[in-house]
Design an enzyme around this catalytic site. Structure first.
Site, PDB file in Angstrom:
ATOM      1  N   ILE A  12     -31.106  26.002  70.803  1.00 20.39           N
ATOM      2  CA  ILE A  12     -30.728  26.207  72.213  1.00 20.39           C
ATOM      3  C   ILE A  12     -31.936  25.936  73.119  1.00 20.39           C
ATOM      4  CG2 ILE A  12     -29.712  27.812  73.877  1.00 20.39           C
ATOM      5  CD1 ILE A  12     -28.571  29.359  71.398  1.00 20.39           C
ATOM      6  N   ASN A  32     -43.478  28.700  66.899  1.00 23.50           N
ATOM      7  CA  ASN A  32     -44.238  28.654  65.634  1.00 23.50           C
ATOM      8  C   ASN A  32     -43.532  27.805  64.578  1.00 23.50           C
ATOM      9  OD1 ASN A  32     -42.142  30.293  64.914  1.00 23.50           O
ATOM     10  ND2 ASN A  32     -43.394  32.022  64.243  1.00 23.50           N
ATOM     11  N   SER A  76     -32.015  34.991  64.058  1.00 27.20           N
ATOM     12  CA  SER A  76     -30.693  35.209  64.649  1.00 27.20           C
ATOM     13  C   SER A  76     -29.526  35.084  63.676  1.00 27.20           C
ATOM     14  CB  SER A  76     -30.504  34.253  65.827  1.00 27.20           C
ATOM     15  OG  SER A  76     -30.603  32.930  65.392  1.00 27.20           O
ATOM     16  N   TYR A 140     -29.335  42.583  63.421  1.00 28.04           N
ATOM     17  CA  TYR A 140     -29.628  41.548  64.419  1.00 28.04           C
ATOM     18  C   TYR A 140     -29.206  42.020  65.808  1.00 28.04           C
ATOM     19  CZ  TYR A 140     -28.671  37.333  67.152  1.00 28.04           C
ATOM     20  OH  TYR A 140     -28.601  36.409  68.166  1.00 28.04           O
ATOM     21  N   LYS A 144     -31.525  43.015  69.353  1.00 27.42           N
ATOM     22  CA  LYS A 144     -31.351  42.428  70.689  1.00 27.42           C
ATOM     23  C   LYS A 144     -31.040  43.523  71.722  1.00 27.42           C
ATOM     24  CE  LYS A 144     -31.900  37.996  69.865  1.00 27.42           C
ATOM     25  NZ  LYS A 144     -32.670  37.047  70.648  1.00 27.42           N
ATOM     26  N   ILE A 206     -14.117  30.025  53.900  1.00 30.66           N
ATOM     27  CA  ILE A 206     -13.655  30.905  54.986  1.00 30.66           C
ATOM     28  C   ILE A 206     -13.960  32.335  54.554  1.00 30.66           C
ATOM     29  CG2 ILE A 206     -11.606  31.754  56.227  1.00 30.66           C
ATOM     30  CD1 ILE A 206     -10.359  28.934  55.732  1.00 30.66           C
ATOM     31  N   PHE A 207     -14.778  33.030  55.343  1.00 26.66           N
ATOM     32  CA  PHE A 207     -15.169  34.390  54.961  1.00 26.66           C
ATOM     33  C   PHE A 207     -14.112  35.407  55.397  1.00 26.66           C
ATOM     34  CE2 PHE A 207     -19.716  32.694  55.453  1.00 26.66           C
ATOM     35  CZ  PHE A 207     -19.788  32.360  54.113  1.00 26.66           C
ATOM     36  N   ARG A 281     -17.710  38.392  55.067  1.00 26.35           N
ATOM     37  CA  ARG A 281     -19.173  38.415  55.134  1.00 26.35           C
ATOM     38  C   ARG A 281     -19.586  39.720  55.797  1.00 26.35           C
ATOM     39  NH1 ARG A 281     -22.032  33.644  58.554  1.00 26.35           N
ATOM     40  NH2 ARG A 281     -21.224  34.933  60.215  1.00 26.35           N
ATOM     41  N   GLY A 283     -21.047  42.561  58.005  1.00 23.66           N
ATOM     42  CA  GLY A 283     -21.555  42.632  59.386  1.00 23.66           C
ATOM     43  C   GLY A 283     -20.740  41.849  60.405  1.00 23.66           C
TER      44      GLY A 283
HETATM   45  N1  LIG Z   1     -27.026  30.074  68.020  1.00 22.03           N
HETATM   46  C1  LIG Z   1     -26.189  31.006  68.514  1.00 22.03           C
HETATM   47  O1  LIG Z   1     -24.947  30.898  68.366  1.00 22.03           O
HETATM   48  C2  LIG Z   1     -26.731  32.195  69.287  1.00 22.03           C
HETATM   49  C3  LIG Z   1     -25.807  33.098  69.839  1.00 22.03           C
HETATM   50  C4  LIG Z   1     -26.286  34.206  70.543  1.00 22.03           C
HETATM   51  C5  LIG Z   1     -27.652  34.370  70.742  1.00 22.03           C
HETATM   52  N2  LIG Z   1     -28.527  33.482  70.212  1.00 22.03           N
HETATM   53  C6  LIG Z   1     -29.958  33.686  70.469  1.00 22.03           C
HETATM   54  O2  LIG Z   1     -30.481  32.516  71.074  1.00 22.03           O
HETATM   55  C7  LIG Z   1     -31.835  32.295  70.685  1.00 22.03           C
HETATM   56  C8  LIG Z   1     -31.981  30.885  70.160  1.00 22.03           C
HETATM   57  O3  LIG Z   1     -31.082  30.658  69.078  1.00 22.03           O
HETATM   58  P1  LIG Z   1     -31.101  29.287  68.278  1.00 22.03           P
HETATM   59  O4  LIG Z   1     -29.770  29.138  67.627  1.00 22.03           O
HETATM   60  O5  LIG Z   1     -31.614  28.199  69.140  1.00 22.03           O
HETATM   61  O6  LIG Z   1     -32.155  29.643  67.156  1.00 22.03           O
HETATM   62  P2  LIG Z   1     -33.338  28.761  66.546  1.00 22.03           P
HETATM   63  O7  LIG Z   1     -33.726  29.464  65.286  1.00 22.03           O
HETATM   64  O8  LIG Z   1     -32.931  27.340  66.457  1.00 22.03           O
HETATM   65  O9  LIG Z   1     -34.478  28.904  67.640  1.00 22.03           O
HETATM   66  C9  LIG Z   1     -35.407  29.947  67.691  1.00 22.03           C
HETATM   67  C10 LIG Z   1     -36.771  29.324  67.888  1.00 22.03           C
HETATM   68  O10 LIG Z   1     -37.752  30.358  68.023  1.00 22.03           O
HETATM   69  C11 LIG Z   1     -38.877  30.061  67.225  1.00 22.03           C
HETATM   70  N3  LIG Z   1     -39.512  31.358  66.891  1.00 22.03           N
HETATM   71  C12 LIG Z   1     -38.946  32.401  66.218  1.00 22.03           C
HETATM   72  N4  LIG Z   1     -39.807  33.422  66.146  1.00 22.03           N
HETATM   73  C13 LIG Z   1     -40.958  33.038  66.784  1.00 22.03           C
HETATM   74  C14 LIG Z   1     -42.199  33.665  67.048  1.00 22.03           C
HETATM   75  N5  LIG Z   1     -42.465  34.898  66.614  1.00 22.03           N
HETATM   76  N6  LIG Z   1     -43.139  32.976  67.737  1.00 22.03           N
HETATM   77  C15 LIG Z   1     -42.883  31.702  68.178  1.00 22.03           C
HETATM   78  N7  LIG Z   1     -41.722  31.061  67.958  1.00 22.03           N
HETATM   79  C16 LIG Z   1     -40.757  31.721  67.266  1.00 22.03           C
HETATM   80  C17 LIG Z   1     -38.314  29.302  66.047  1.00 22.03           C
HETATM   81  O11 LIG Z   1     -39.250  28.493  65.372  1.00 22.03           O
HETATM   82  C18 LIG Z   1     -37.211  28.481  66.705  1.00 22.03           C
HETATM   83  O12 LIG Z   1     -37.681  27.228  67.148  1.00 22.03           O
HETATM   84  C19 LIG Z   1     -32.157  33.380  69.667  1.00 22.03           C
HETATM   85  O13 LIG Z   1     -32.852  34.411  70.329  1.00 22.03           O
HETATM   86  C20 LIG Z   1     -30.780  33.871  69.213  1.00 22.03           C
HETATM   87  O14 LIG Z   1     -30.816  35.199  68.817  1.00 22.03           O
HETATM   88  C21 LIG Z   1     -28.102  32.390  69.487  1.00 22.03           C
HETATM   89  O1  LIG Z   2     -19.273  29.203  56.133  1.00 26.30           O
HETATM   90  C1  LIG Z   2     -18.823  29.959  57.016  1.00 26.30           C
HETATM   91  C2  LIG Z   2     -19.595  30.367  58.128  1.00 26.30           C
HETATM   92  C3  LIG Z   2     -19.025  31.233  59.043  1.00 26.30           C
HETATM   93  N1  LIG Z   2     -17.751  31.665  58.880  1.00 26.30           N
HETATM   94  C4  LIG Z   2     -17.158  32.560  59.880  1.00 26.30           C
HETATM   95  O2  LIG Z   2     -17.198  31.884  61.118  1.00 26.30           O
HETATM   96  C5  LIG Z   2     -17.409  32.800  62.185  1.00 26.30           C
HETATM   97  C6  LIG Z   2     -18.623  32.358  62.970  1.00 26.30           C
HETATM   98  O3  LIG Z   2     -19.772  32.526  62.133  1.00 26.30           O
HETATM   99  P1  LIG Z   2     -21.221  31.955  62.533  1.00 26.30           P
HETATM  100  O4  LIG Z   2     -21.101  30.547  62.965  1.00 26.30           O
HETATM  101  O5  LIG Z   2     -22.131  32.276  61.393  1.00 26.30           O
HETATM  102  O6  LIG Z   2     -21.598  32.799  63.826  1.00 26.30           O
HETATM  103  P2  LIG Z   2     -21.663  34.391  64.046  1.00 26.30           P
HETATM  104  O7  LIG Z   2     -21.927  35.127  62.799  1.00 26.30           O
HETATM  105  O8  LIG Z   2     -20.424  34.755  64.824  1.00 26.30           O
HETATM  106  O9  LIG Z   2     -22.967  34.538  64.926  1.00 26.30           O
HETATM  107  C7  LIG Z   2     -23.315  33.608  65.961  1.00 26.30           C
HETATM  108  O10 LIG Z   2     -22.792  34.095  67.164  1.00 26.30           O
HETATM  109  C8  LIG Z   2     -23.320  35.345  67.564  1.00 26.30           C
HETATM  110  C9  LIG Z   2     -22.676  35.727  68.874  1.00 26.30           C
HETATM  111  O11 LIG Z   2     -21.281  35.839  68.743  1.00 26.30           O
HETATM  112  C10 LIG Z   2     -24.830  35.203  67.718  1.00 26.30           C
HETATM  113  O12 LIG Z   2     -25.382  36.404  68.102  1.00 26.30           O
HETATM  114  C11 LIG Z   2     -25.481  34.737  66.440  1.00 26.30           C
HETATM  115  O13 LIG Z   2     -26.863  34.515  66.673  1.00 26.30           O
HETATM  116  C12 LIG Z   2     -24.838  33.464  66.008  1.00 26.30           C
HETATM  117  O14 LIG Z   2     -25.347  33.100  64.722  1.00 26.30           O
HETATM  118  C13 LIG Z   2     -17.587  34.172  61.544  1.00 26.30           C
HETATM  119  O15 LIG Z   2     -16.363  34.841  61.581  1.00 26.30           O
HETATM  120  C14 LIG Z   2     -17.917  33.864  60.080  1.00 26.30           C
HETATM  121  O16 LIG Z   2     -17.455  34.840  59.182  1.00 26.30           O
HETATM  122  C15 LIG Z   2     -16.985  31.280  57.794  1.00 26.30           C
HETATM  123  O17 LIG Z   2     -15.841  31.688  57.637  1.00 26.30           O
HETATM  124  N2  LIG Z   2     -17.554  30.427  56.891  1.00 26.30           N
END
Ligand SMILES: NC(=O)c1ccc[n+]([C@@H]2O[C@H](COP(=O)([O-])OP(=O)(O)OC[C@H]3O[C@@H](n4cnc5c(N)ncnc54)[C@H](O)[C@@H]3O)[C@@H](O)[C@H]2O)c1
Ligand SMILES: O=c1ccn([C@@H]2O[C@H](COP(=O)(O)OP(=O)(O)O[C@H]3O[C@H](CO)[C@@H](O)[C@H](O)[C@H]3O)[C@@H](O)[C@H]2O)c(=O)[nH]1
Length: 328
Positions: A12, A32, A76, A140, A144, A206-207, A281, A283
């Site tokens: 993101i 990092n 995350s 997790y 947050k 599918i979990f 899965r 949580g």
């Molecule tokens: N991907 C999602 O669906 C989702 C949903 C809700 C919230 N978020 C939040 O959004 C943010 C970004 O998610 P993402 O999917 O891009 O994850 P990501 O893992 O791709 O990005 C996180 C980045 O932070 C860096 N990082 C982690 N710890 C660090 C530290 N101590 N010092 C310096 N750099 C560090 C990592 O190297 C990485 O580049 C996270 O805070 C996550 O919790 C993501």
């Molecule tokens: O192989 C897979 C992977 C996921 N799922 C399901 O798909 C849904 C979405 O899962 P996933 O894509 O892993 O996302 P979440 O666990 O919902 O978490 C994401 O979305 C959250 C917000 O809703 C964020 O906080 C997290 O960082 C981000 O990883 C869930 O019901 C999972 O159980 C499956 O059934 N099979």
């Protein structure tokens, strides 16, 4: 002045960096690379290091004129957090604490923070609003929520103003296909589904299909990473304009079951995509759907890429042209 983007080499963060640069902002990135990729940083000034490395962060703050921070840096993954809670508390809570201490030291008083739908746990009602009960079902989400609370007290004590953005499920990729999602290991549903047509796995799992939903599989609200990047810039501009703290949900307001997501991916890719049902899965809440009414009303945020088809199409465009992600 520059915007410091922590975690800007991640999924993101890297998309938000591009959007900031497109709007004429100066950008400094700290990452990092624990889960991010330097190849994902197409522009801006990248510093490679940890948020908790005090000397390293001093260098970043001294060499740049930082106006505000956008903080994506965290671990995350819901299931990983259940197995390794201390790593999550250390990187997510202590990591942000280190960042806030540096902000306080250097007199920087604006932060946009990546929060999550996971702070709500099992919602009492759908769609979820910002003032609904917060009761995370995994470490997790707890980390947050702890940071959101820390931000509230830092505002009161030190005047650091924040916008916490509680994102729901983020997916999709840069529309021009230059960057996209490359998590290792990948655990997110959409990129895992797309690994089947890519020939990298023979089926998607599918979990659980015994949840109280229409087809028994979990419901999530998927938001395009580009729409999310736009929301960060609006949040930043809100802090610049009125200097008050707040919290916003970010989703599309529509939920899709795991089976529905697989069906849309079948249409987009033209591949049959085999699936099998396995255990739940740990949580995972059954249903998470956002009300984003507050950010739509207050910041005029309008998601432009909000169909599941477009989200999956842009992700597919990235993955099929970069089957090994950022590794060549
Ligand atoms: N991907 C999602 O669906 C989702 C949903 C809700 C919230 N978020 C939040 O959004 C943010 C970004 O998610 P993402 O999917 O891009 O994850 P990501 O893992 O791709 O990005 C996180 C980045 O932070 C860096 N990082 C982690 N710890 C660090 C530290 N101590 N010092 C310096 N750099 C560090 C990592 O190297 C990485 O580049 C996270 O805070 C996550 O919790 C993501
Ligand atoms: O192989 C897979 C992977 C996921 N799922 C399901 O798909 C849904 C979405 O899962 P996933 O894509 O892993 O996302 P979440 O666990 O919902 O978490 C994401 O979305 C959250 C917000 O809703 C964020 O906080 C997290 O960082 C981000 O990883 C869930 O019901 C999972 O159980 C499956 O059934 N099979």
């Amino acid at each position: 002045m520059s915007i410091l983007v922590c975690g800007g080499a991640g999924f993101i963060g890297s998309h938000t960096v591009l959007e900031l640069i497109n709007r004429g902002e100066e950008v400094v990135i700290v990452d990092n690379l624990i889960t991010g990729h330097k190849e994902a940083v197409l522009s801006g000034k990248l510093y490679i290091g940890n948020l908790c490395d005090s000397e390293f962060m001093d260098k970043v703050f001294k060499e740049n004129n930082i106006e505000a921070v956008i903080d994506f840096a965290a671990f995350s993954l819901v299931s990983e957090s259940v197995k390794q809670p201390l790593d999550y508390y250390e990187n997510n809570v202590y990591g942000t604490l280190c960042l806030l201490k540096k902000m306080k030291e250097y007199g920087i008083n604006k932060i946009v923070f990546s929060s999550t739908a996971a702070i709500y746990g099992e919602p009492e009602s759908i769609p979820i609003k910002e003032d609904d009960r917060t009761l995370p079902t995994n470490p997790y989400g707890e980390t947050k929520l702890a940071v959101e609370r820390m931000l509230k007290w830092c505002d009161k004590a030190y005047g650091i103003k924040y916008v916490a953005l509680r994102y729901f499920n983020v997916a999709g990729a840069d529309l021009s296909g230059r960057i996209g999602e490359d998590h290792r290991p990948e655990t997110h549903l959409i990129p895992l589904i797309l690994q089947v047509p890519l020939g990298k796995r023979d089926k998607v799992t599918i979990f659980g299909d015994d949840y109280p939903t229409k087809d028994g599989t979990c419901i999530r609200d998927y938001i395009h990473v580009i729409d999310l990047a736009d929301a960060h810039i609006r949040a930043l501009n809100k802090l610049r304009k009125d200097n008050t703290s707040t919290i916003y949900n970010l989703g599309n307001g529509e939920g899709f079951t795991v089976k529905e997501v697989i069906d849309v991916a079948r249409k987009v890719t033209g591949h049959p995509i085999t699936s099998v049902v396995a255990e739940r899965r740990e949580g995972d809440p059954a249903k998470l759907v956002a009300s984003s009414e507050k950010i739509i009303r207050e910041l005029k945020w309008i998601p432009k890429h909000n169909t599941l088809e477009e989200i999956i199409e842009t992700a597919w465009n990235w993955h099929k042209n970069h089957p090994n992600g950022f590794l060549h």
